[in-house]
Write a protein that holds these residues in place. Sequence first.
Motif, short mmCIF file in Angstrom:
data_model
loop_
_atom_site.label_atom_id
_atom_site.label_comp_id
_atom_site.label_asym_id
_atom_site.label_seq_id
_atom_site.Cartn_x
_atom_site.Cartn_y
_atom_site.Cartn_z
N LEU A 89 0.83 -1.20 0.00
CA LEU A 89 0.00 0.00 0.00
C LEU A 89 0.87 1.26 0.00
O LEU A 89 0.56 2.23 -0.71
CB LEU A 89 -0.92 0.00 1.22
N PHE A 90 1.95 1.23 0.76
CA PHE A 90 2.83 2.40 0.78
C PHE A 90 3.51 2.59 -0.57
O PHE A 90 3.64 3.71 -1.07
CB PHE A 90 3.87 2.25 1.88
N MET A 105 3.26 5.77 -3.12
CA MET A 105 4.43 6.49 -3.61
C MET A 105 4.43 6.62 -5.14
O MET A 105 5.18 7.43 -5.68
CB MET A 105 5.71 5.79 -3.17
N LEU A 106 3.61 5.84 -5.81
CA LEU A 106 3.50 6.01 -7.26
C LEU A 106 2.98 7.40 -7.62
O LEU A 106 3.23 7.90 -8.72
CB LEU A 106 2.57 4.95 -7.85
N MET A 119 -0.96 14.18 -1.00
CA MET A 119 -0.90 13.07 -0.05
C MET A 119 0.36 12.22 -0.17
O MET A 119 0.97 11.87 0.85
CB MET A 119 -2.13 12.19 -0.18
N PRO A 120 0.81 11.80 -1.36
CA PRO A 120 2.00 10.94 -1.42
C PRO A 120 3.22 11.56 -0.76
O PRO A 120 3.89 10.92 0.07
CB PRO A 120 2.21 10.74 -2.93
N PHE A 121 3.52 12.80 -1.09
CA PHE A 121 4.67 13.45 -0.48
C PHE A 121 4.47 13.65 1.02
O PHE A 121 5.40 13.44 1.82
CB PHE A 121 4.95 14.79 -1.15
N GLY A 122 3.27 14.07 1.41
CA GLY A 122 3.02 14.30 2.83
C GLY A 122 3.13 13.04 3.67
O GLY A 122 3.71 13.05 4.76
N ALA A 123 2.58 11.93 3.17
CA ALA A 123 2.68 10.67 3.89
C ALA A 123 4.13 10.22 4.00
O ALA A 123 4.56 9.75 5.06
CB ALA A 123 1.84 9.61 3.19
N PHE A 124 4.88 10.36 2.93
CA PHE A 124 6.31 9.99 2.97
C PHE A 124 7.07 10.88 3.94
O PHE A 124 7.89 10.40 4.73
CB PHE A 124 6.89 10.11 1.57
N TRP A 125 6.80 12.17 3.91
CA TRP A 125 7.50 13.13 4.78
C TRP A 125 7.26 12.81 6.26
O TRP A 125 8.19 12.75 7.06
CB TRP A 125 7.03 14.54 4.43
N MET A 126 5.99 12.63 6.63
CA MET A 126 5.67 12.38 8.03
C MET A 126 6.10 11.00 8.46
O MET A 126 6.49 10.79 9.63
CB MET A 126 4.17 12.58 8.26
N ARG A 127 6.04 10.01 7.58
CA ARG A 127 6.52 8.68 7.93
C ARG A 127 8.00 8.71 8.28
O ARG A 127 8.42 8.13 9.29
CB ARG A 127 6.27 7.71 6.77
N GLU A 128 8.79 9.38 7.46
CA GLU A 128 10.23 9.46 7.74
C GLU A 128 10.50 10.23 9.03
O GLU A 128 11.42 9.90 9.77
CB GLU A 128 10.95 10.13 6.56
N GLN A 129 9.69 11.25 9.30
CA GLN A 129 9.87 12.01 10.53
C GLN A 129 9.56 11.17 11.75
O GLN A 129 10.30 11.19 12.75
CB GLN A 129 8.98 13.25 10.50
N PHE A 130 8.48 10.40 11.70
CA PHE A 130 8.12 9.54 12.83
C PHE A 130 9.13 8.41 13.03
O PHE A 130 9.43 8.02 14.16
CB PHE A 130 6.72 8.97 12.62
N LEU A 131 9.64 7.87 11.92
CA LEU A 131 10.65 6.81 12.04
C LEU A 131 11.96 7.34 12.63
O LEU A 131 12.71 6.58 13.25
CB LEU A 131 10.92 6.19 10.66
#
Length: 273
Positions: free
Chosen positions: A103-104, A108-109, A147-159
Amino acid sequence: MTRRTENLAGRALMAAFCLAVLVPFAGIVLAALHPPGSVVPGLSWPQHPTLESFTRAWSDAGFGGLLRNSAVIALGVVPLALVCASLAGYAFATMTFRGRKVLFGFLMLGLALPYEAAVVPLYYDLRAIGLTDTPLALILALTGLFMPFGAFWMREQFLALPKEMTEAASIDGAGSWTVLWRVLLPCSRPALITLGLLYFLWAWNQFLLSLILIQNPAGRTAPAGLGFFVGAHNIDVPLLSAATLIVIGPVVAVYLFFQRHFIAGMLAGAVKG
């Protein structure tokens, strides 16, 4: 190459980049100070500086309403997109569920596929439910586009945050919502501000979607209105320069106001990521 030479080369490169940005901007400002309809002789100070080009561009294009429409759309996109990006980033960073990686990757596509390919189907879908020529149509479309960029950005921040923080909160009895709103998001404030600023800049500067989804002249955004204004005054350089400065003025003001937060968010991502 010595360290001093490296420092000099770096400063020279930064100076070249600054000049590449400031010189064209200075040319637009100087051109806007010329009277409407006059010939602009390159990068030069006008003999009789005037603000007549600004007042005429403001009245002829109706930039008061255009700027208001852009502000409504940008201020509607930013909070909605931030909430969606935070929720998606939190789910992909901390939760384990079936098909998470697939799904991720599918999400990202959206970073690779050109959104121009979806403009026509999006228009007919929104028209079928009666949302075209409304700010809501553009707000929803831009939120999905970001959404794709935002989800990637926040995922990396949380990780990048220590797992001990969420583990300690879970031991103390905090649920998923509490961990997100009371632990992770306060620690991710620079990243959120940076993402919100990027969302604002992208939403304000959006041209194609606003041109297609909002065809009513009364609902046009500032960039779309500027496009029609350019078509009507394509040889009046002072007037076009003044109109351009009016449109980009709010973007520059917002960036300068949040400049420190933006740099802090970018540096935090570079150091932690």
